[in-house]
Design a protein around this motif. Structure first.
Motif, PDB file in Angstrom:
ATOM      1  N   GLN A 150     -12.143 -18.569 -18.479  1.00  0.00           N
ATOM      2  CA  GLN A 150     -12.375 -19.845 -17.797  1.00  0.00           C
ATOM      3  C   GLN A 150     -11.137 -20.265 -17.014  1.00  0.00           C
ATOM      4  O   GLN A 150     -11.239 -20.775 -15.905  1.00  0.00           O
ATOM      5  N   GLU A 177     -17.688 -17.882 -18.056  1.00  0.00           N
ATOM      6  CA  GLU A 177     -17.740 -19.169 -17.359  1.00  0.00           C
ATOM      7  C   GLU A 177     -16.548 -19.332 -16.408  1.00  0.00           C
ATOM      8  O   GLU A 177     -15.772 -20.288 -16.509  1.00  0.00           O
ATOM      9  N   SER A 233     -16.206 -22.848 -14.712  1.00  0.00           N
ATOM     10  CA  SER A 233     -16.382 -24.096 -15.465  1.00  0.00           C
ATOM     11  C   SER A 233     -15.174 -25.015 -15.389  1.00  0.00           C
ATOM     12  O   SER A 233     -15.314 -26.237 -15.542  1.00  0.00           O
ATOM     13  N   TYR A 265     -21.957 -11.959 -17.139  1.00  0.00           N
ATOM     14  CA  TYR A 265     -21.478 -13.247 -16.631  1.00  0.00           C
ATOM     15  C   TYR A 265     -22.034 -14.365 -17.505  1.00  0.00           C
ATOM     16  O   TYR A 265     -23.248 -14.618 -17.518  1.00  0.00           O
ATOM     17  N   THR A 272     -22.620 -18.205 -18.420  1.00  0.00           N
ATOM     18  CA  THR A 272     -22.685 -19.487 -17.719  1.00  0.00           C
ATOM     19  C   THR A 272     -23.740 -20.388 -18.357  1.00  0.00           C
ATOM     20  O   THR A 272     -24.656 -19.915 -19.031  1.00  0.00           O
ATOM     21  N   SER A 276     -24.795 -22.758 -16.066  1.00  0.00           N
ATOM     22  CA  SER A 276     -25.163 -23.358 -14.786  1.00  0.00           C
ATOM     23  C   SER A 276     -26.354 -22.638 -14.154  1.00  0.00           C
ATOM     24  O   SER A 276     -26.232 -21.468 -13.766  1.00  0.00           O
ATOM     25  N   GLU A 301     -25.403 -21.149 -10.709  1.00  0.00           N
ATOM     26  CA  GLU A 301     -24.690 -19.873 -10.722  1.00  0.00           C
ATOM     27  C   GLU A 301     -25.643 -18.718 -11.019  1.00  0.00           C
ATOM     28  O   GLU A 301     -25.537 -17.639 -10.424  1.00  0.00           O
TER      29      GLU A 301
END
Length: 361
Positions: free
Chosen positions: A87, A162, A165, A192, A194, A196, A199
């Motif tokens: 991150q 992330e 983030s 990956y 996440t 989101s 994303e």
């Protein structure tokens, strides 16, 4: 990057952290971006740490033909051909961006280098910042340098936990085009993590949906996002991503035609050339259905579709309908009243209507 992709990833691990239990059994593709998606505490980061060897779990991990862990042996993290992007960028503060990325590059014997410095610099757009130290870089710039440094170790697999983030909205928008460029350039698998949906929509090819340390679903992005048996369907921004190609530019109206498997849609012109691949994100709330093609309407995208499945939504007044245009699935959110009025049922032919202004490139 001239190398063959891994022939697939197999992860079957179990571990406990206090009362939290992780139980994974995954077969993942050897190329493209696999997104581990779920709410905080679902086990996404723990899964990545197990794959990296940062957390020791019971089970089996194979990356292509390389077995990193089984009942008989455990390859330590420093011997695994991986790169891990956290991150926070975690660059060496006393080094310039150039020296940071060269640090990763020089760790690899010349004969084993699969990515050159110029390639990574070009992919991440960091040429103008190589002489700067991390304190002179924005958050997005630092993360781009960190990704370049990771790639220059020529990993067999790239793990990203992330990576956006910790960035503000402006920095996220700045870095996203570079991550999309990497998606097309790399021929190694990228895992990956996440939470989101944005994303996921921009980057993922494969989706692993996690909850309470378990895998609820694992499959191609479009198919998984439109499954009516998964909690992701009830999110406000539920929808689907269509891989498409720009085939026509209508300059007078600043629109482009984007063809996908089974159909095409008009969308706002993003300024990309004819023939360029583009992702169209179509939200369930932005599609309406009709029994016949409608004329005299402002909606430009009207396509025949087949009803595949009807399902429950979060509110009792609403329901979700999975339709298919050609071979491409879409998700539609509408009221139960509308579904009843149209007498919707699996196998029925309808006309899907999507506003051009509602399509997100």
């Amino acid at each position: 990057m001239n190398r063959h992709a891994a022939d697939g990833i197999h992860v079957s691990v179990r571990t406990s952290l206090g009362q939290f239990k992780l139980d994974l059994d995954l077969q993942l593709p050897g190329r493209g971006v696999t997104a581990f998606f779920g709410h905080s505490g679902s086990g996404k980061t723990t899964a990545l740490r197990c794959i990296a060897g940062l957390h020791r779990a019971e089970g089996h991990i194979r990356i292509g033909e390389q077995v990193w862990q089984d009942a008989d042996h455990f390859v330590p993290v420093h011997q695994r051909a991986l790169a891990y992007v956290f991150q926070e960028a975690s660059l060496f503060a006393h080094m310039t961006a150039q020296q940071n990325i060269e640090y990763g590059y020089r760790r690899i014997p010349a004969a084993e280098r699969k990515i050159e410095i110029d390639q990574a610099v070009d992919w991440l757009g960091i040429g103008q910042m190589l002489s700067r130290t991390p304190d002179k870089l924005s958050g997005g710039e630092r993360q781009r340098v960190a990704i370049a440094r990771a790639l220059l170790t020529s990993p067999r697999i790239l793990l990203m936990d992330e990576p956006l983030s910790a960035l503000d909205h402006s920095s996220k928008r700045e870095i996203m085009p570079y991550l999309e460029e990497l998606h097309d350039a790399l021929d190694i698998p990228v895992l990956y993590v996440t939470h989101s949906p944005d994303e996921v929509a921009h980057l993922a090819d494969q989706l692993v949906l996690m909850e309470d340390g378990r895998v609820l679903a694992n499959g191609p992005l479009a198919e998984t996002m439109t499954r009516l048996d998964l909690p992701i369907r009830t999110e406000e921004d539920a929808g689907v991503v269509l891989d498409s190609i720009i085939t026509e530019r209508i300059e007078q109206w600043h629109l482009v035609r984007c063809e996908f498997t089974g159909g095409s849609m008009l969308a706002r012109d993003p300024g990309l050339p004819i023939g360029h691949r583009i992702r169209l994100r179509v939200l369930a709330r932005d599609i309406s259905l009709a029994l016949e093609p409608v004329t005299g309407t402002s909606i430009q995208n009207i396509m025949p579709a087949t009803i595949e499945e009807l399902g429950e939504d979060k509110h009792p007044a609403l329901m979700l309908v999975r339709i298919r245009i050609g071979t491409s699935p879409l998700l539609v959110r509408l009221t139960r009243l509308s579904a009843n009025s149209l007498q919707l049922e699996p196998g029925k032919t309808v006309w899907a209507q999507v506003k051009s202004v509602a399509i997100i490139e």
